[in-house]
Design an enzyme around this catalytic site. Structure first.
Site, PDB file in Angstrom:
ATOM      1  N   VAL A  77      64.771  34.413  66.775  1.00 18.07           N
ATOM      2  CA  VAL A  77      65.333  35.750  67.050  1.00 18.07           C
ATOM      3  C   VAL A  77      66.601  35.719  67.895  1.00 18.07           C
ATOM      4  O   VAL A  77      67.229  36.747  68.088  1.00 18.07           O
ATOM      5  CB  VAL A  77      64.296  36.655  67.747  1.00 18.07           C
ATOM      6  N   TYR A  78      66.986  34.563  68.401  1.00 17.48           N
ATOM      7  CA  TYR A  78      68.211  34.492  69.195  1.00 17.48           C
ATOM      8  C   TYR A  78      69.411  34.763  68.290  1.00 17.48           C
ATOM      9  O   TYR A  78      69.680  34.019  67.346  1.00 17.48           O
ATOM     10  CB  TYR A  78      68.367  33.121  69.849  1.00 17.48           C
TER      11      TYR A  78
END
Length: 327
Positions: A52-53
């Site tokens: 999700v970064y």
């Protein structure tokens, strides 16, 4: 850089890790390449990311840099899965989602395997044994070499670690747990760290510099070019700008003056050498910040300094926390 075993496993990692939370968002490819090269040349090996970064851009950027800049064999790549952009369900620990997320991570990273795959957070909507089975499948299929968790509280970590140890040879031992830990956030010492130590699980502290506050940069206000001065990161920094945190930051600055080093070095050396810690994860914005953090390699804090910092930052322990009988 000194190498340490990750928990009670044979995997060795550098005792400082490189975080990539801002890669692909605030950190472009050129800056990321500089950071990775400086880290690798200093003997660093552990590089931490998550699916999700940057909505996957962090993994994609790291994948573009590996091999062309740094040999894959020299890195211990760690990523996470389980966080989802769904306001109604922040975490998805289902076996189906996790394994699909791992395959997507491998594609973005451009590699056949990750060295460490971690469940990003506990999902109360999925049976824990189902979540953990995804780790076993990932390791047995060769897509991950080691497995861990992140942001599990004490009882969750103890339950997960014990479950995995209950069937040796068929279930994968948890190698690590990644949690926020610094002089400004010592909550893991109540239950998480005792569980990790007992189960042989290595702790990977995130935000070891108190979200940047322990460097002392906020003592005179909020610099415009800092994370605290940006719209999307200011709420992340704000909890550590209160009066109580200020007293701890002042103590770190005093210790740094006495040792003729920087507050950053004092704060990082303190958490790096805490019992149970394998490698703090540093999220540097530029090579100057990273070089400053890596310079802590030669520093070991005197016992009296450690004790003074322990005293000024000591968390409140009440029943039934660890060692409650002595209170």
């Amino acid at each position: 850089m000194e190498q340490r075993h990750l928990g009670r496993t044979g995997l060795r990692v550098s005792r400082i890790g490189l975080g990539t939370l801002t890669w692909g968002r605030d950190t472009d490819e050129h800056a990321a390449a500089d950071l990775l090269k400086v880290f690798w040349e200093a003997g660093g090996s552990l590089v931490d990311t998550a699916d999700v970064y940057g909505d996957g851009e962090s993994e994609y950027l790291l994948g573009r840099l590996v091999e062309g800049l740094v040999p894959r064999r020299d890195l211990v790549i760690s990523t996470k899965a389980g966080s989802v952009p769904d306001p109604d369900r922040r975490f998805d620990g289902s076996r189906g989602h996790l394994l699909a997320a791992l395959d997507a991570s491998l594609a973005r990273l451009g590699t056949d395997y990750v060295d460490l795959w971690q469940i990003h957070a506990y999902d109360p909507g999925t049976p824990l044994d189902e979540t953990l089975q995804a780790l076993d499948i990932a390791v047995s299929s060769g897509r991950a070499r080691y497995a861990g968790v992140s942001n599990f509280c004490g009882w969750q970590l103890a339950k997960a670690g014990t479950w995995q140890l209950a069937a040796p040879g068929t279930r994968t031992r948890l190698a690590s747990t990644q949690m926020e830990y610094s002089l400004l956030q010592r909550g893991v010492e109540r239950e998480v760290l005792p569980a990790a130590l007992d189960l042989g699980i290595g702790l990977l502290p995130s935000s070891p510099l108190g979200r940047g506050v322990l460097t002392g940069k906020y003592r005179g206000g909020t610099p415009a070019d800092s994370r605290g001065g940006s719209d999307h990161m200011a709420p992340f920094v704000a909890p550590y700008l209160d009066e109580a945190a200020g007293h701890i930051v002042d103590a770190v600055a005093i210790a740094a003056d006495g040792l003729a080093v920087t507050p950053l070095q004092v704060a990082l050396a303190w958490v790096r050498d805490r019992p149970g810690v394998t490698a703090p994860i540093i999220g540097a914005r530029n090579t100057q910040q990273l070089t400053a953090a890596l310079s802590v390699e030669a520093l070991s804090l005197p016992d009296e300094i450690c004790q003074a910092l322990d005293d000024v930052s000591a968390p409140v322990h009440r029943y039934p926390d660890q060692d409650w009988s002595t209170l």
